[in-house]
Design a protein around this motif. Sequence first.
Motif, PDB file in Angstrom:
ATOM      1  N   ALA A 139      -7.917  52.630  76.827  1.00  0.00           N
ATOM      2  CA  ALA A 139      -7.785  54.073  77.065  1.00  0.00           C
ATOM      3  C   ALA A 139      -9.025  54.734  76.462  1.00  0.00           C
ATOM      4  O   ALA A 139      -9.400  54.456  75.323  1.00  0.00           O
ATOM      5  N   MET A 140      -9.677  55.584  77.231  1.00  0.00           N
ATOM      6  CA  MET A 140     -10.896  56.234  76.770  1.00  0.00           C
ATOM      7  C   MET A 140     -10.540  57.482  75.958  1.00  0.00           C
ATOM      8  O   MET A 140      -9.579  58.179  76.294  1.00  0.00           O
ATOM      9  N   PRO A 141     -11.309  57.765  74.916  1.00  0.00           N
ATOM     10  CA  PRO A 141     -11.061  58.989  74.147  1.00  0.00           C
ATOM     11  C   PRO A 141     -11.200  60.223  75.047  1.00  0.00           C
ATOM     12  O   PRO A 141     -12.052  60.260  75.939  1.00  0.00           O
ATOM     13  N   VAL A 142     -10.357  61.193  74.818  1.00  0.00           N
ATOM     14  CA  VAL A 142     -10.408  62.434  75.588  1.00  0.00           C
ATOM     15  C   VAL A 142     -11.786  63.066  75.405  1.00  0.00           C
ATOM     16  O   VAL A 142     -12.300  63.136  74.299  1.00  0.00           O
ATOM     17  N   GLY A 143     -12.381  63.508  76.480  1.00  0.00           N
ATOM     18  CA  GLY A 143     -13.678  64.168  76.415  1.00  0.00           C
ATOM     19  C   GLY A 143     -14.870  63.228  76.452  1.00  0.00           C
ATOM     20  O   GLY A 143     -16.007  63.669  76.302  1.00  0.00           O
TER      21      GLY A 143
END
Length: 124
Positions: free
Chosen positions: A48-52
């Motif tokens: 999961a990629m960090p938000v932003g």
Amino acid sequence: MAELAMRAGWAGHQGGYDRLGDILRPDDGTSPFCASAVVSGGRDQFPAMPVGSLLTVLDGSTAIRWLPEVKTPFVVALIDRSSADESAAMTVLQCRSIGDPVAVASLGWGAIAGIEALAFEARV
């Protein structure tokens, strides 16, 4: 900030080292690349990629398999050409063949000796 001043390069190589801060481009208020995520090829599934996140760094030839999963506007792929498996390089070249070329010099970065760079904009 002290770590960002360190210089990265080949051991024993004369000159031409890059500051980590120039590579990673931390949030200094001017860089669009401050929100970056490094994805290793040794993972079993795409993380999961960090938000932003604006930049994804695919670390290693085996990480290229995650290229279709990446949704950030910018991707950097680090490929070791000494690998016997050329599938990573072929994947990048296939993506480039349907993209628009970008001059590496326009990115404000120049490759040091022993490093190849190519840039393209993917058509979505």
